[in-house]
Design a protein around this motif. Structure first.
Motif, PDB file in Angstrom:
ATOM      1  N   LEU A  24       0.849  -1.185   0.000  1.00 33.70           N
ATOM      2  CA  LEU A  24       0.000   0.000   0.000  1.00 33.70           C
ATOM      3  C   LEU A  24       0.883   1.233   0.000  1.00 33.70           C
ATOM      4  O   LEU A  24       1.997   1.220   0.512  1.00 33.70           O
ATOM      5  CB  LEU A  24      -0.899   0.006   1.234  1.00 33.70           C
ATOM      6  CG  LEU A  24      -1.877  -1.163   1.327  1.00 33.70           C
ATOM      7  CD1 LEU A  24      -2.578  -1.150   2.671  1.00 33.70           C
ATOM      8  CD2 LEU A  24      -2.883  -1.100   0.203  1.00 33.70           C
ATOM      9  N   ILE A  26       0.397   3.819   1.654  1.00 34.64           N
ATOM     10  CA  ILE A  26       0.351   4.479   2.956  1.00 34.64           C
ATOM     11  C   ILE A  26       0.950   3.553   4.005  1.00 34.64           C
ATOM     12  O   ILE A  26       1.092   2.367   3.789  1.00 34.64           O
ATOM     13  CB  ILE A  26      -1.103   4.845   3.341  1.00 34.64           C
ATOM     14  CG1 ILE A  26      -2.014   3.624   3.168  1.00 34.64           C
ATOM     15  CG2 ILE A  26      -1.626   5.973   2.518  1.00 34.64           C
ATOM     16  CD1 ILE A  26      -2.685   3.240   4.405  1.00 34.64           C
ATOM     17  N   LYS A  28       0.202   1.557   6.818  1.00 35.54           N
ATOM     18  CA  LYS A  28      -0.957   0.998   7.505  1.00 35.54           C
ATOM     19  C   LYS A  28      -0.837   1.101   9.017  1.00 35.54           C
ATOM     20  O   LYS A  28      -1.836   1.260   9.708  1.00 35.54           O
ATOM     21  CB  LYS A  28      -1.124  -0.483   7.138  1.00 35.54           C
ATOM     22  CG  LYS A  28      -1.723  -0.740   5.800  1.00 35.54           C
ATOM     23  CD  LYS A  28      -1.893  -2.228   5.558  1.00 35.54           C
ATOM     24  CE  LYS A  28      -2.914  -2.812   6.481  1.00 35.54           C
ATOM     25  NZ  LYS A  28      -3.807  -3.773   5.901  1.00 35.54           N
ATOM     26  N   ASN A  31      -2.741   3.697  11.047  1.00 41.78           N
ATOM     27  CA  ASN A  31      -4.189   3.822  10.929  1.00 41.78           C
ATOM     28  C   ASN A  31      -4.926   2.722  11.691  1.00 41.78           C
ATOM     29  O   ASN A  31      -4.557   1.559  11.624  1.00 41.78           O
ATOM     30  CB  ASN A  31      -4.609   3.765   9.459  1.00 41.78           C
ATOM     31  CG  ASN A  31      -4.003   4.888   8.661  1.00 41.78           C
ATOM     32  OD1 ASN A  31      -4.052   6.044   9.052  1.00 41.78           O
ATOM     33  ND2 ASN A  31      -3.400   4.553   7.534  1.00 41.78           N
ATOM     34  N   GLU A  93     -12.176  -0.315   1.679  1.00 45.63           N
ATOM     35  CA  GLU A  93     -11.039   0.590   1.484  1.00 45.63           C
ATOM     36  C   GLU A  93     -10.431   1.020   2.818  1.00 45.63           C
ATOM     37  O   GLU A  93      -9.210   1.057   2.972  1.00 45.63           O
ATOM     38  CB  GLU A  93     -11.493   1.814   0.689  1.00 45.63           C
ATOM     39  CG  GLU A  93     -10.405   2.805   0.402  1.00 45.63           C
ATOM     40  CD  GLU A  93     -10.933   4.025  -0.344  1.00 45.63           C
ATOM     41  OE1 GLU A  93     -10.464   5.132  -0.018  1.00 45.63           O
ATOM     42  OE2 GLU A  93     -11.786   3.873  -1.225  1.00 45.63           O
ATOM     43  N   ASP A  96      -8.588  -1.900   4.361  1.00 49.18           N
ATOM     44  CA  ASP A  96      -7.359  -2.164   3.611  1.00 49.18           C
ATOM     45  C   ASP A  96      -6.229  -1.205   3.961  1.00 49.18           C
ATOM     46  O   ASP A  96      -5.063  -1.548   3.820  1.00 49.18           O
ATOM     47  CB  ASP A  96      -7.616  -2.125   2.105  1.00 49.18           C
ATOM     48  CG  ASP A  96      -8.304  -3.374   1.589  1.00 49.18           C
ATOM     49  OD1 ASP A  96      -8.420  -4.362   2.337  1.00 49.18           O
ATOM     50  OD2 ASP A  96      -8.730  -3.361   0.412  1.00 49.18           O
ATOM     51  N   LYS A  97      -6.541  -0.010   4.401  1.00 51.12           N
ATOM     52  CA  LYS A  97      -5.472   0.936   4.737  1.00 51.12           C
ATOM     53  C   LYS A  97      -5.259   1.075   6.248  1.00 51.12           C
ATOM     54  O   LYS A  97      -4.547   1.960   6.684  1.00 51.12           O
ATOM     55  CB  LYS A  97      -5.703   2.291   4.069  1.00 51.12           C
ATOM     56  CG  LYS A  97      -6.899   3.066   4.523  1.00 51.12           C
ATOM     57  CD  LYS A  97      -6.982   4.373   3.716  1.00 51.12           C
ATOM     58  CE  LYS A  97      -8.213   5.169   4.071  1.00 51.12           C
ATOM     59  NZ  LYS A  97      -8.290   6.398   3.278  1.00 51.12           N
ATOM     60  N   SER A  98      -5.851   0.161   7.012  1.00 56.38           N
ATOM     61  CA  SER A  98      -5.706   0.209   8.461  1.00 56.38           C
ATOM     62  C   SER A  98      -4.944  -0.999   8.989  1.00 56.38           C
ATOM     63  O   SER A  98      -5.063  -2.097   8.455  1.00 56.38           O
ATOM     64  CB  SER A  98      -7.077   0.283   9.134  1.00 56.38           C
ATOM     65  OG  SER A  98      -7.728   1.482   8.758  1.00 56.38           O
TER      66      SER A  98
END
Length: 183
Positions: A24, A26, A28, A31, A93, A96-98
């Motif tokens: 990713l 970002i 993760k 988050n 979403e 997925d980014k946490s």
């Protein structure tokens, strides 16, 4: 399906190879996602206490995504990002980014949101609330905490964030956990 996850959420079922390769843009680890609800047994005050305790800043958390599917009057702050969920794609979403999902419920039926988070490679931190025991095993595929003890959630979060080996071990067991709950 009964007490399971729709293929819409985890299609195709994630393999450990997929999870390892998934990159990713970002970080993760910065988050967290929470699905707060109004009901008194859903424990939103536990999240407010995290904010007051400074643990979020201490651990380097940038965002706590509060994903609502109902109208709740709460204001964003330095950490809390308020999202009014419009679709399943939106929650996918966010998962997925946490890095982790916190369930604050003190009384739960089956507890599908932690299982959905797990299916998206998001480590569940689950209050000891009953129904989650159907699939959750502390220190095997999630971390659990006592919702009645003041600092237990903070201490559990700290345990996860300070131990990358623990996080890797939990994630390694996600597929075994998911298998009986998928179509």
């Amino acid at each position: 399906i009964l007490n399971g996850i729709s293929k819409r959420i985890i299609h195709p079922m994630m393999s450990n190879v997929y999870l390892e390769k998934k990159k990713l843009s970002i970080n993760k680890k910065r988050n967290i996602v929470v699905l707060p609800r109004k009901h008194t047994t859903k424990g939103f005050s536990l999240i407010e206490n995290l904010y007051k305790s400074n643990i979020l800043e201490e651990l380097g958390i940038d965002n706590v995504y509060l994903v609502f599917n109902e109208n709740i009057n709460i204001k964003p702050n330095k950490f809390f990002k308020i999202i009014h969920q419009k679709s399943d794609d939106e929650i996918i979403e966010i998962f997925d980014k946490s890095y982790c999902f916190i369930s604050t419920s003190s009384n739960e039926g089956f507890g599908l949101p932690p299982l959905e988070a797990l299916s998206r490679n998001c480590i569940p931190i689950i209050g000891e609330a009953g129904g989650n025991a159907t699939f959750s095993q502390n220190l095997y595929n999630c971390l659990t905490y006592d919702t009645q003890k003041n600092n237990h959630l903070s201490n559990t979060l700290k345990k996860l964030y300070e131990n990358d080996d623990l996080a890797a071990f939990l994630k390694k067991n996600f597929n075994t956990t998911l298998a009986p709950h998928t179509e």
